[in-house]
Write a protein that holds these residues in place. Sequence first.
Motif, PDB file in Angstrom:
ATOM      1  N   LYS A  56       0.876  -1.314   0.003  1.00  0.00           N
ATOM      2  CA  LYS A  56      -0.084  -0.005   0.016  1.00  0.00           C
ATOM      3  C   LYS A  56       0.827   1.211  -0.130  1.00  0.00           C
ATOM      4  O   LYS A  56       0.688   2.394  -0.628  1.00  0.00           O
ATOM      5  CB  LYS A  56      -0.847   0.082   1.243  1.00  0.00           C
ATOM      6  CG  LYS A  56      -1.794   1.007   1.283  1.00  0.00           C
ATOM      7  CD  LYS A  56      -2.758   1.032   2.136  1.00  0.00           C
ATOM      8  CE  LYS A  56      -3.734   2.455   2.031  1.00  0.00           C
ATOM      9  NZ  LYS A  56      -2.933   3.641   1.701  1.00  0.00           N
ATOM     10  N   THR A  59       2.274   1.588  -3.670  1.00  0.00           N
ATOM     11  CA  THR A  59       1.270   1.879  -4.340  1.00  0.00           C
ATOM     12  C   THR A  59       1.019   3.549  -4.188  1.00  0.00           C
ATOM     13  O   THR A  59       0.742   4.256  -5.225  1.00  0.00           O
ATOM     14  CB  THR A  59      -0.099   1.175  -4.108  1.00  0.00           C
ATOM     15  OG1 THR A  59       0.462  -0.096  -4.252  1.00  0.00           O
ATOM     16  CG2 THR A  59      -1.198   1.350  -5.363  1.00  0.00           C
ATOM     17  N   ASP A  60       0.894   4.005  -3.037  1.00  0.00           N
ATOM     18  CA  ASP A  60       0.591   5.356  -2.772  1.00  0.00           C
ATOM     19  C   ASP A  60       1.785   6.331  -3.431  1.00  0.00           C
ATOM     20  O   ASP A  60       1.170   7.449  -4.110  1.00  0.00           O
ATOM     21  CB  ASP A  60       0.504   5.796  -1.237  1.00  0.00           C
ATOM     22  CG  ASP A  60      -0.798   5.286  -0.668  1.00  0.00           C
ATOM     23  OD1 ASP A  60      -1.503   4.925  -1.386  1.00  0.00           O
ATOM     24  OD2 ASP A  60      -0.837   5.403   0.718  1.00  0.00           O
ATOM     25  N   LEU A  62       3.588   5.484  -6.006  1.00  0.00           N
ATOM     26  CA  LEU A  62       3.320   5.316  -7.495  1.00  0.00           C
ATOM     27  C   LEU A  62       2.064   6.049  -8.296  1.00  0.00           C
ATOM     28  O   LEU A  62       2.154   6.519  -9.274  1.00  0.00           O
ATOM     29  CB  LEU A  62       3.443   3.551  -7.798  1.00  0.00           C
ATOM     30  CG  LEU A  62       4.619   2.742  -7.536  1.00  0.00           C
ATOM     31  CD1 LEU A  62       4.553   1.428  -7.836  1.00  0.00           C
ATOM     32  CD2 LEU A  62       5.808   3.787  -8.273  1.00  0.00           C
ATOM     33  N   ARG A  63       1.139   6.113  -7.261  1.00  0.00           N
ATOM     34  CA  ARG A  63      -0.109   6.764  -7.873  1.00  0.00           C
ATOM     35  C   ARG A  63       0.266   8.322  -8.088  1.00  0.00           C
ATOM     36  O   ARG A  63      -0.132   9.100  -8.968  1.00  0.00           O
ATOM     37  CB  ARG A  63      -1.152   6.598  -6.601  1.00  0.00           C
ATOM     38  CG  ARG A  63      -2.601   6.615  -7.260  1.00  0.00           C
ATOM     39  CD  ARG A  63      -3.368   6.290  -6.127  1.00  0.00           C
ATOM     40  NE  ARG A  63      -3.913   4.842  -6.077  1.00  0.00           N
ATOM     41  CZ  ARG A  63      -4.116   4.321  -4.699  1.00  0.00           C
ATOM     42  NH1 ARG A  63      -3.968   4.865  -3.681  1.00  0.00           N
ATOM     43  NH2 ARG A  63      -4.444   3.029  -4.838  1.00  0.00           N
ATOM     44  N   ASN A  64       1.133   8.834  -7.173  1.00  0.00           N
ATOM     45  CA  ASN A  64       1.720  10.062  -7.420  1.00  0.00           C
ATOM     46  C   ASN A  64       3.126  10.268  -8.270  1.00  0.00           C
ATOM     47  O   ASN A  64       4.027  11.262  -8.186  1.00  0.00           O
ATOM     48  CB  ASN A  64       1.729  10.940  -5.996  1.00  0.00           C
ATOM     49  CG  ASN A  64       0.799  10.979  -5.504  1.00  0.00           C
ATOM     50  OD1 ASN A  64      -0.425  11.647  -5.913  1.00  0.00           O
ATOM     51  ND2 ASN A  64       0.584  10.287  -4.194  1.00  0.00           N
ATOM     52  N   THR A  65       3.414   9.184  -9.234  1.00  0.00           N
ATOM     53  CA  THR A  65       4.399   9.278  -9.844  1.00  0.00           C
ATOM     54  C   THR A  65       4.171   9.235 -11.395  1.00  0.00           C
ATOM     55  O   THR A  65       3.512   8.583 -11.803  1.00  0.00           O
ATOM     56  CB  THR A  65       5.428   7.957  -9.510  1.00  0.00           C
ATOM     57  OG1 THR A  65       5.744   7.801  -8.297  1.00  0.00           O
ATOM     58  CG2 THR A  65       6.783   7.795 -10.488  1.00  0.00           C
ATOM     59  N   SER A  66       4.688  10.268 -11.942  1.00  0.00           N
ATOM     60  CA  SER A  66       4.696  10.168 -13.636  1.00  0.00           C
ATOM     61  C   SER A  66       5.964   9.495 -14.242  1.00  0.00           C
ATOM     62  O   SER A  66       6.966  10.103 -13.789  1.00  0.00           O
ATOM     63  CB  SER A  66       4.229  11.458 -14.161  1.00  0.00           C
ATOM     64  OG  SER A  66       4.995  12.059 -14.932  1.00  0.00           O
ATOM     65  N   ASP A  77       8.592  12.319 -13.066  1.00  0.00           N
ATOM     66  CA  ASP A  77       7.859  13.540 -12.588  1.00  0.00           C
ATOM     67  C   ASP A  77       8.377  14.697 -13.314  1.00  0.00           C
ATOM     68  O   ASP A  77       8.453  15.770 -12.854  1.00  0.00           O
ATOM     69  CB  ASP A  77       8.216  13.689 -11.131  1.00  0.00           C
ATOM     70  CG  ASP A  77       7.640  12.404 -10.356  1.00  0.00           C
ATOM     71  OD1 ASP A  77       6.579  11.932 -10.621  1.00  0.00           O
ATOM     72  OD2 ASP A  77       8.155  11.877  -9.262  1.00  0.00           O
ATOM     73  N   VAL A 102       3.276  -4.949  -7.260  1.00  0.00           N
ATOM     74  CA  VAL A 102       2.494  -3.384  -7.674  1.00  0.00           C
ATOM     75  C   VAL A 102       3.700  -2.651  -8.476  1.00  0.00           C
ATOM     76  O   VAL A 102       3.218  -2.009  -9.320  1.00  0.00           O
ATOM     77  CB  VAL A 102       2.498  -2.869  -6.281  1.00  0.00           C
ATOM     78  CG1 VAL A 102       1.267  -3.276  -5.580  1.00  0.00           C
ATOM     79  CG2 VAL A 102       3.649  -2.878  -5.283  1.00  0.00           C
ATOM     80  N   PHE A 106       2.597  -1.504 -12.484  1.00  0.00           N
ATOM     81  CA  PHE A 106       2.822  -0.258 -12.832  1.00  0.00           C
ATOM     82  C   PHE A 106       3.739   0.214 -14.121  1.00  0.00           C
ATOM     83  O   PHE A 106       3.225   1.063 -14.903  1.00  0.00           O
ATOM     84  CB  PHE A 106       3.634   0.755 -11.632  1.00  0.00           C
ATOM     85  CG  PHE A 106       3.804   2.151 -12.039  1.00  0.00           C
ATOM     86  CD1 PHE A 106       2.724   2.987 -12.031  1.00  0.00           C
ATOM     87  CD2 PHE A 106       5.317   2.660 -12.020  1.00  0.00           C
ATOM     88  CE1 PHE A 106       3.290   4.490 -12.229  1.00  0.00           C
ATOM     89  CE2 PHE A 106       5.404   3.854 -12.386  1.00  0.00           C
ATOM     90  CZ  PHE A 106       4.482   4.769 -12.340  1.00  0.00           C
TER      91      PHE A 106
END
Length: 215
Positions: A56, A59-60, A62-66, A77, A102, A106
């Motif tokens: 988790k 994942t958090d 990676l959710r904010n990773t470009s 980013d 995860v 991604f």
Amino acid sequence: MGKIIAIDGPSGSGKSSVSKKLAEMLGFTYLDTGAMYRAVALKLRQNKIAEDADDKIITDILRNTSLLFQDGKLFLDGVMVGDEIRTPEIGHYSSVFSARKVVRDFLFEIQRMAAEKNDIVAEGRDMTTVLFPDANGKFFLTASDRERARRRYLQLNEKGMDITMEDALRDVRERDDRDSHRDIAPLRKADDAILIDSTNLSEDETLKRIVEYIK
Ligand code: DC
């Protein structure tokens, strides 16, 4: 899907330089998937994420990773990724985090998308087995662990990094062991991939063999 040449192999097998040259020669885009795992490891370490962090937490982040692959370049980013991902430390963490589902999930989509729009030479650990099993050409590059350590040692020294031959050999063996024995997408030769042992081959000789097969 464009045309795909997929090349897998352990660290120091020479696949990066050969893949890069092959891509140039064919006019294809070079897809360095190891660089993507390294960029993710860099981001996770910048956020002080431990090796055994919960899915988790990863994942958090990676959710904010470009992570963008554009014109053959990688952007984390919004910033172009450079030599900061090439340190032995990030090499270690990229291998550790690449064993996590995860992280692989991604990167899967990003890697697959790269092949949608471009003809590519894709190199990594699971290009021939998981990502592009139907690639137009499939190769597994290897070399003895001493030779691979020697190459890694020369590469890192050239970049001004302080590393001994013993460090390089330990690093190569540790990473191979982890990358080959993980549960998801372990490094292995696909049955229909062509095996090339480059222990006694120069870069150009290795490239020549691949080109002969492709023809
Ligand atoms: O090729 P490299 O040394 O830059 O790769 C760094 C790490 O990333 C490697 O130890 C394992 C992981 N990796 C992976 O699991 N799958 C890929 N397709 C490419 C790299």
